[in-house]
Design a protein around this motif. Structure first.
Motif, short mmCIF file in Angstrom:
data_model
loop_
_atom_site.label_atom_id
_atom_site.label_comp_id
_atom_site.label_asym_id
_atom_site.label_seq_id
_atom_site.Cartn_x
_atom_site.Cartn_y
_atom_site.Cartn_z
N MET A 3 -67.97 -74.71 -8.57
CA MET A 3 -67.52 -73.92 -9.71
C MET A 3 -67.23 -72.49 -9.28
SD MET A 3 -67.66 -76.34 -11.88
CE MET A 3 -67.26 -75.48 -13.40
N GLY A 4 -66.12 -71.94 -9.77
CA GLY A 4 -65.74 -70.57 -9.47
C GLY A 4 -66.60 -69.58 -10.23
N ILE A 5 -66.42 -68.32 -9.90
CA ILE A 5 -67.26 -67.29 -10.53
C ILE A 5 -66.96 -67.17 -12.02
CG2 ILE A 5 -67.46 -66.00 -8.39
CD1 ILE A 5 -65.43 -64.01 -9.54
N GLU A 6 -65.79 -67.65 -12.46
CA GLU A 6 -65.49 -67.60 -13.88
C GLU A 6 -66.49 -68.43 -14.68
OE1 GLU A 6 -63.36 -68.53 -11.59
OE2 GLU A 6 -61.45 -67.43 -11.74
N PHE A 7 -67.08 -69.45 -14.04
CA PHE A 7 -68.00 -70.33 -14.73
C PHE A 7 -69.46 -70.06 -14.39
CE2 PHE A 7 -63.97 -72.62 -14.35
CZ PHE A 7 -63.73 -72.94 -15.67
N GLN A 8 -69.75 -69.59 -13.19
CA GLN A 8 -71.14 -69.33 -12.80
C GLN A 8 -71.50 -67.86 -12.79
OE1 GLN A 8 -71.99 -70.60 -8.82
NE2 GLN A 8 -70.22 -69.56 -7.92
N GLY A 9 -70.50 -66.99 -12.96
CA GLY A 9 -70.75 -65.56 -12.93
C GLY A 9 -70.78 -65.04 -11.51
N GLY A 10 -70.54 -63.75 -11.33
CA GLY A 10 -70.56 -63.17 -10.00
C GLY A 10 -69.70 -61.93 -9.92
#
Length: 360
Positions: free
Chosen positions: A49-56
């Motif tokens: 999952m990209g940061i759009e979904f996991q945050g970062g």
């Protein structure tokens, strides 16, 4: 006329053809195997999952001589998390690191500035919260659910509920395979991926509806004759639209392949991979499912109807009688012709049908 065009004409006339319906269990088995592999991959490896979904955080550096692999190593050492690094056209780098909050993001930014030998103020940092990705995911699931419901309603009205169910199964089949491929290859799932998944639904449905429309037209009045079963006509429908399906799929796949293999692979434009992989796999799976899954399923459903069971018994009895006399089934008079009826069904044509066309 080209060889492909000649083949398409012969397929449409029923002079040649492949028994898709008769060999449907083979294709069912292949699809089940692929689907199981995709599900196992999802269960074992999950999705990247990209940061759009996991945050970062996303760090954009100024132009630097540091390589992508070296920058990735620096970012992972500074953050303790996996990092995705992409080289931009200006020679700068885009570094994505998941699971960072504001405080940790500032520390990673300072470490990157030292490692890359650039001023800290020149590195732009952007934080992405996981709640935004969760909202996008929820909206995507809502859109997918609404799309599925509308598709089933439309197909049930335009055709019949059996075709609607078959098309729904084919769509789920295509989505499962596409998501499974993402899990196997480890491509990052971003908003572009979600857009690609939603886009392939329309492509996947296109070929299915084309075959269904042909099947609907060719099976009008099918019970008024005793030459062809429903499966025979379904097989003819697939063969008559086969070249068209191949042509449209190849034409659609070529530009997507350019994005995936040239844009994403050769040029290193990783952002293109997010949407192009889902489109490429989805288009191929959609063409496959419309031919090998959706229409054979409809034939299976229809052959369970009492009227179609009775028709099959009459057709097989007629063929057995013709074989016992050493005659072709095309040489026997049809029940519809005896009563003056004109069945709309168009089955695979034999010698008599082609000779009558030449005389006409």
């Amino acid at each position: 006329m080209s060889k492909l065009g000649d083949l398409g004409a012969r397929l449409h006339r029923g002079e040649v053809g492949y028994d898709f319906i008769g060999n449907r269990r083979i294709w069912y088995g292949i699809s089940i195997l692929i689907t199981i592999t995709a599900i196992v991959a999802l269960a074992v490896r999950g999705l990247n999952m990209g940061i759009e979904f996991q945050g970062g955080a996303v760090f954009t550096t100024p132009k630097t001589e540091v390589s992508v692999s070296q920058a990735q190593e620096y970012a992972e050492e500074a953050s303790g998390h996996d990092a995705l690094v992409q080289e931009l056209g200006s020679g700068s780098l885009r570094i994505q690191v998941g699971g960072l909050d504001t405080e940790k993001s500032d520390q990673v930014r300072a470490e990157l500035a030292k490692d890359l030998n650039v001023p800290e103020t020149k590195i732009a940092a952007e934080l992405v919260g996981p709640s935004w990705g969760e909202q996008i995911a929820n909206k995507a699931w809502t859109g997918l659910g609404v799309f599925m419901i509308l598709v089933v309603i439309y197909l049930a009205i335009a055709f019949e509920w059996r075709m609607a169910v078959a098309a729904l199964i084919a769509l789920i089949h295509d989505l499962t395979i596409t998501v499974g491929i993402y899990s196997l290859v480890g491509f990052e799932v971003t908003v572009g991926t979600v857009i690609g998944l939603l886009t392939i639904l329309g492509y996947s449905l296109y070929d299915t509806v084309v075959v269904f429309d042909s099947l609907k037209e060719q099976t009008k009045g099918i019970t008024k004759q005793t030459r062809w079963t429903y499966s025979d006509v379904a097989n003819r429908s697939i063969n008559s639209t086969l070249v068209r399906s191949i042509n449209t799929t190849v034409v659609a796949l070529l530009p997507v392949a350019g994005l995936l293999f040239i844009g994403g692979g050769v040029l290193g434009a990783g952002m293109l991979n997010d949407i192009s992989l889902s489109l490429f796999v989805g288009l191929a799976a959609g063409a496959y499912s419309s031919i090998f899954i959706a229409t054979p399923l409809v034939a299976d459903f229809k052959e369970r109807e009492p009227a179609m069971k009775a028709l099959r018994k009459r057709v097989l009895a007629k063929r057995a009688a013709a074989a016992a006399k050493g005659e072709s089934v095309d040489d026997l008079a049809d029940d519809a012709s005896d009563t003056g009826a004109e069945p709309a069904v168009v089955g695979p044509r034999g010698r008599r049908g082609r000779s009558s066309e030449r005389r006409g």
